[in-house]
Design a protein around this motif. Structure first.
Motif, PDB file in Angstrom:
ATOM      1  N   ILE A   1      12.054  45.383  72.444  1.00  0.00           N
ATOM      2  CA  ILE A   1      13.240  45.332  71.587  1.00  0.00           C
ATOM      3  C   ILE A   1      12.787  45.318  70.135  1.00  0.00           C
TER       4      ILE A   1
ATOM      5  N   ALA B   1      14.126  45.789  65.897  1.00  0.00           N
ATOM      6  CA  ALA B   1      15.251  45.799  64.962  1.00  0.00           C
ATOM      7  C   ALA B   1      14.738  46.171  63.585  1.00  0.00           C
TER       8      ALA B   1
ATOM      9  N   LYS C   1      14.848  38.866  62.622  1.00  0.00           N
ATOM     10  CA  LYS C   1      15.949  38.790  63.575  1.00  0.00           C
ATOM     11  C   LYS C   1      15.501  38.103  64.860  1.00  0.00           C
TER      12      LYS C   1
ATOM     13  N   MET D   1      15.560  37.847  68.589  1.00  0.00           N
ATOM     14  CA  MET D   1      15.831  38.851  69.613  1.00  0.00           C
ATOM     15  C   MET D   1      16.417  38.261  70.897  1.00  0.00           C
TER      16      MET D   1
ATOM     17  N   LEU E   1      19.798  39.636  71.957  1.00  0.00           N
ATOM     18  CA  LEU E   1      19.711  41.026  72.419  1.00  0.00           C
ATOM     19  C   LEU E   1      19.152  41.085  73.834  1.00  0.00           C
TER      20      LEU E   1
ATOM     21  N   ASN F   1      23.551  49.764  76.726  1.00  0.00           N
ATOM     22  CA  ASN F   1      23.741  50.008  75.295  1.00  0.00           C
ATOM     23  C   ASN F   1      25.066  49.441  74.813  1.00  0.00           C
TER      24      ASN F   1
ATOM     25  N   ILE G   1      24.609  45.715  74.393  1.00  0.00           N
ATOM     26  CA  ILE G   1      23.828  45.437  73.188  1.00  0.00           C
ATOM     27  C   ILE G   1      24.723  45.554  71.955  1.00  0.00           C
TER      28      ILE G   1
ATOM     29  N   VAL H   1      26.698  42.455  70.597  1.00  0.00           N
ATOM     30  CA  VAL H   1      26.015  41.310  69.984  1.00  0.00           C
ATOM     31  C   VAL H   1      26.388  41.251  68.506  1.00  0.00           C
TER      32      VAL H   1
ATOM     33  N   VAL I   1      25.075  43.628  65.221  1.00  0.00           N
ATOM     34  CA  VAL I   1      24.506  44.928  65.594  1.00  0.00           C
ATOM     35  C   VAL I   1      25.416  46.042  65.098  1.00  0.00           C
TER      36      VAL I   1
ATOM     37  N   SER J   1      22.875  50.938  68.129  1.00  0.00           N
ATOM     38  CA  SER J   1      21.810  50.620  69.077  1.00  0.00           C
ATOM     39  C   SER J   1      21.523  51.829  69.953  1.00  0.00           C
TER      40      SER J   1
ATOM     41  N   VAL K   1      17.689  48.580  67.607  1.00  0.00           N
ATOM     42  CA  VAL K   1      18.970  48.239  67.003  1.00  0.00           C
ATOM     43  C   VAL K   1      18.869  48.314  65.483  1.00  0.00           C
TER      44      VAL K   1
END
Length: 226
Positions: free
Chosen positions: A43, A45, A50, A52, A55, A76, A79, A82, A85, A88, A102
């Motif tokens: 993952i 970003a 951030k 995670m 996520l 997706n 995600i 969240v 975001v 993504s 993301v």
């Protein structure tokens, strides 16, 4: 004779390879090979600090899951729910693992409904992750938001200690409310010069500490005080 032998030899090898790859494909689809199982989810970003964990929880995929039985679009979509975001993407890698990327909203201010404070991005997007306390060092907005608050936010930071909140009026101009109870009517168009003028007035005359209720700066040629 040699050509015939080479032909049949290549034919047999081609049959063996075809059978091998067909078996591998079937076994992978059934989840019996290493690349058909998810062993790792990466993952990333566009913000280094951030957390995670939210996520990863939204992805909700445990190691060992059959990579070809999961719906990437569904992951997706989860995600995307969240808070914070903006966009993504979820990709299945050749080794069967997943890669999640993301792009996040960057909070430049806060928006309040009078009870909670929400992070606010430069394009006026209110991020659904509120707190019940006002974060120091942030400009606060109320009411409807325009599509760009970056300029007014930067200008208002010069008076940060005196601003209670900013309010977008009739989709065309700002009202600035001070911590001392003064309502400042800023002009249409660019409000930044008026804020700079206000800052100079306060430095020279301490106007934001005066016993007044309204400061009307909508007319460039004069300022009305009530």
């Amino acid at each position: 004779m040699r050509r015939t032998i080479w032909f049949w030899l290549c034919f047999v090898i081609a049959i063996i390879l075809a059978i091998y790859f067909s078996v591998r494909i079937v076994m992978t689809g059934l989840g019996h090979t290493e690349i058909s199982r998810i062993r790792n989810i990466s993952i990333s970003a566009d913000m280094n600090d951030k957390d995670m964990s939210a996520l990863a929880a939204a992805a909700a995929i445990s190691p060992g899951t059959n990579t070809y039985e999961i719906d990437l679009t569904e992951i997706n979509n989860r995600i995307g729910t969240v808070p914070g975001v903006r966009t993504s993407s979820v990709r299945r890698l050749p080794n069967g693992n997943l890669s999640i990327s993301v792009s996040l909203y960057r909070a430049v201010a806060l928006w309040t409904d009078g009870e909670y404070y929400f992070p606010l991005s430069a394009d006026g997007t209110i991020v659904n992750k509120p707190t019940d306390t006002r974060t120091p060092g942030h400009i606060v907005f109320r009411g409807p938001m325009p599509s760009d608050i970056s300029s007014i936010t930067n200008a208002a930071h010069n008076l940060l200690g005196h601003i209670d909140y900013l309010e977008w009026i009739e989709n065309r101009r700002w009202n600035l409310h001070t911590t001392n109870g003064i309502t400042i009517l800023l002009p249409e168009g660019s409000a930044e010069p008026a804020i700079n003028t206000l800052m100079v007035l306060h430095q020279n005359h301490n106007i934001l500490s005066k016993d007044i209720t309204t400061l009307d700066m909508r007319d460039d040629s004069r300022i009305l005080v009530k």
